[in-house]
Write a protein that holds these residues in place. Structure first.
Motif, PDB file in Angstrom:
ATOM      1  N   GLU A 172       5.818  -2.757 -11.688  1.00 49.12           N
ATOM      2  CA  GLU A 172       4.658  -2.510 -10.837  1.00 49.12           C
ATOM      3  C   GLU A 172       3.440  -2.062 -11.639  1.00 49.12           C
ATOM      4  N   ARG A 173       3.663  -1.371 -12.729  1.00 47.09           N
ATOM      5  CA  ARG A 173       2.537  -0.914 -13.554  1.00 47.09           C
ATOM      6  C   ARG A 173       1.787  -2.090 -14.183  1.00 47.09           C
ATOM      7  N   GLU A 191      -0.976  -7.749  -8.668  1.00 51.73           N
ATOM      8  CA  GLU A 191      -1.040  -7.366  -7.254  1.00 51.73           C
ATOM      9  C   GLU A 191       0.302  -6.746  -6.880  1.00 51.73           C
ATOM     10  N   PRO A 192       0.496  -5.472  -7.201  1.00 54.97           N
ATOM     11  CA  PRO A 192       1.816  -4.856  -7.033  1.00 54.97           C
ATOM     12  C   PRO A 192       2.241  -4.748  -5.574  1.00 54.97           C
ATOM     13  N   ARG A 195       1.564  -0.091  -4.943  1.00 55.54           N
ATOM     14  CA  ARG A 195       0.603   0.467  -5.908  1.00 55.54           C
ATOM     15  C   ARG A 195       1.007   1.907  -6.169  1.00 55.54           C
ATOM     16  N   GLU A 254      -3.547  -0.621   2.828  1.00 56.69           N
ATOM     17  CA  GLU A 254      -2.223  -0.136   2.419  1.00 56.69           C
ATOM     18  C   GLU A 254      -1.522   0.641   3.529  1.00 56.69           C
ATOM     19  N   ASP A 307      -7.779   3.453  -9.487  1.00 52.43           N
ATOM     20  CA  ASP A 307      -6.838   2.368  -9.740  1.00 52.43           C
ATOM     21  C   ASP A 307      -7.477   1.051  -9.343  1.00 52.43           C
ATOM     22  N   ALA A 315      -6.343  -1.813  -9.100  1.00 51.61           N
ATOM     23  CA  ALA A 315      -5.512  -2.658  -8.254  1.00 51.61           C
ATOM     24  C   ALA A 315      -5.776  -2.396  -6.789  1.00 51.61           C
ATOM     25  N   ALA A 316      -6.221  -1.164  -6.479  1.00 45.76           N
ATOM     26  CA  ALA A 316      -6.479  -0.822  -5.074  1.00 45.76           C
ATOM     27  C   ALA A 316      -7.719  -1.516  -4.562  1.00 45.76           C
TER      28      ALA A 316
END
Length: 484
Positions: A249-250, A254-255, A258, A390, A471, A473-474
């Motif tokens: 995931e790290r 696109e995990p 997150r 999320e 982050d 990714a968010a």
């Protein structure tokens, strides 16, 4: 904080979602009550009978995080309606089973359906109602309905099983057939978030987390029945996969989960307290049922009516608890409710061989009050301040904690009670587990007392905007998707 009324289409949406969570609650409770009838009719061994329950737990607990994230990525309404249909079909197939393996397979798929349907429904509420009094009211009504479904299921299961255990599976089909068309009409469509070129669904993460949680739940479920080495190996394998999942995931563009969402202290505390509270709650109820039916010789229906008083929370959650949240805040209610649960379990510790129902009643009433104070506010804290994109993930995390806690609590009390030759001594020893668990949960939740408003999470804190800013990714496309 002033209370706001829920009107119009939003009220219709809430009623549909409450119907679905009520359906999930009665399904689980009715099956618990019907297990002896199922064993007698299908000739199931104890191991097979245990798998009728464990298959559902594995499907539900193992796929919950995947289900929560799927709601965020593919549309909350689409996931809710689609998996409600699967729930309907496989619940009906369970009622048609003539062999144990058929029933076990149907229960597994039904659990998977619930794992996708439940976080999708919760995220429809958390994205469709404005954060604050109105969302709090909706979530408390929702949680009260879930508890009411479980309580009603205890009695309905006894009544239906006395006629034919197959009605325990057919009754939810009839209810789902009413909810499904209402959902198609009332629940608004949610657009699928757009993904940038080169980004893709985190299939590796989904496979890893599902496998890890399935192995962990399986290890916990089998702890009281399998050998020590087999249990340890299963749990160890689950933990290894969990570590690999975190590493994947790290690096994922696109995990699935997150990891930055876990920086929120309130979210972490809510999930930890939820796990401990669920373990204590279900472990205690299991012991009470064993005590009443196996030691005291009470019938299934007598036991159902004795336990229904716990369902007082279904009345209190949508009526009284919103006013208490407005006055004292979520943190104080959660902490006070956990202490009330500890008092409930503590009063039951000196359990006697011939206790009257009046002697048991204070513990059961206090437990219903405690559930009302804890369950809804925990749901609010676990989802408040989380970015809209999320919300499904936040719901999946919470329900995974609840489900894993329930499996852990049931396994622990079963292992302890079975280690004593005298059943009453085993029950007394096992009752220490829920008592200790809620005290630990109270200690975990205590930092929430220091937050402004008695534990309300400030929007944007932790899992919200600050974590999102930290982050990248968010900030993926779709994070500002339109409300459902």
């Amino acid at each position: 904080m002033t209370e706001e009324r829920i009107r119009g289409r939003r009220l219709g949406v809430l009623l549909v979602l409450c119907g679905a969570i009520f359906l999930e609650g009665i399904d689980v409770a009715m099956l618990n009550i019907a297990l002896p009838s199922i064993r007698a009719d299908l000739g199931l061994a104890t191991g097979e009978l245990q798998w009728v329950m464990s298959a559902y737990v594995l499907g539900y607990g193992g796929f919950m995080l995947l289900g929560g994230r799927a709601a965020d990525l593919f549309g909350r309404r689409q996931m809710f309606v689609g998996w409600l249909t699967v729930f309907l079909l496989f619940s009906g197939l369970g009622g048609l089973a003539t062999e144990g393996w058929q029933l076990i397979a149907a229960r597994f798929v039904t659990g998977v359906a619930a794992a996708f349907m439940t976080p999708a429904g919760l995220s429809v509420i958390t994205t469709g109602f404005d954060e604050g009094p109105q969302r709090d009211k909706a979530l408390l009504v929702y949680s009260g309905t879930a508890a009411g479904g479980f309580s009603v299921g205890l009695v309905a299961g006894g009544l239906l099983a006395s006629a034919d255990w197959r009605w325990v599976f057919f009754a939810p089909v009839a209810l789902a057939a009413l909810i499904l068309p209402a959902a198609l009409v009332l629940v608004p469509k949610s657009p699928r978030p757009r993904r940038a070129p080169g980004q893709r669904l985190d299939l590796a993460g989904g496979l890893l987390i599902t496998s890890a949680v399935v192995l962990l739940v399986l290890g916990v479920e089998r702890a009281a029945h399998a050998g020590t080495w087999a249990t340890a190996a299963t749990v160890a394998a689950g933990l290894v996969l969990l570590g690999v999942f975190a590493a994947v995931e790290r690096r994922a563009a696109e995990p699935l989960v997150r990891l930055g969402i876990l920086r929120s202290g309130p979210l972490r505390r809510a999930n930890a307290a939820g796990l401990l509270f669920a373990g204590a709650f279900f472990g205690f109820q299991f012991l009470v049922v064993l005590y009443l039916q196996e030691l005291r010789g009470w019938s299934t229906l007598q036991t159902s009516f004795a336990m229904i008083v716990i369902g007082i929370d279904a009345v209190l959650s949508p009526t009284v608890v919103p006013k208490l949240v407005a006055r004292f805040g979520n943190g104080r209610l959660i902490f006070g409710g956990l202490l009330l649960a500890a008092l409930s379990y503590g009063l039951f510790l000196p359990l006697g061989a011939d206790w009257s129902y009046l002697a048991m009643l204070p513990s059961l009433v206090l437990l219903g009050l405690a559930f009302a104070l804890v369950y809804g506010p925990l749901t609010i804290v676990a989802t408040e301040g989380v970015a809209e994109a999320e919300q499904g993930l936040a719901g999946g995390l919470l329900y995974t904690a609840f489900q894993f806690g329930a499996a852990l609590g049931l396994s622990a009390v079963t292992a302890v009670s079975a280690s004593f030759a005298v059943p009453l001594e085993g029950y007394r020893a096992a009752l220490l587990i829920p008592f200790a668990a809620v005290l630990v949960a109270a200690a975990v939740s205590a930092p929430g007392l220091r937050r402004p408003g008695g534990g309300r999470v400030v929007a944007g804190a932790g899992a919200g905007s600050e974590a999102a800013a930290a982050d990248p990714a968010a900030q993926a496309p779709g994070a500002a998707a339109a409300r459902s």
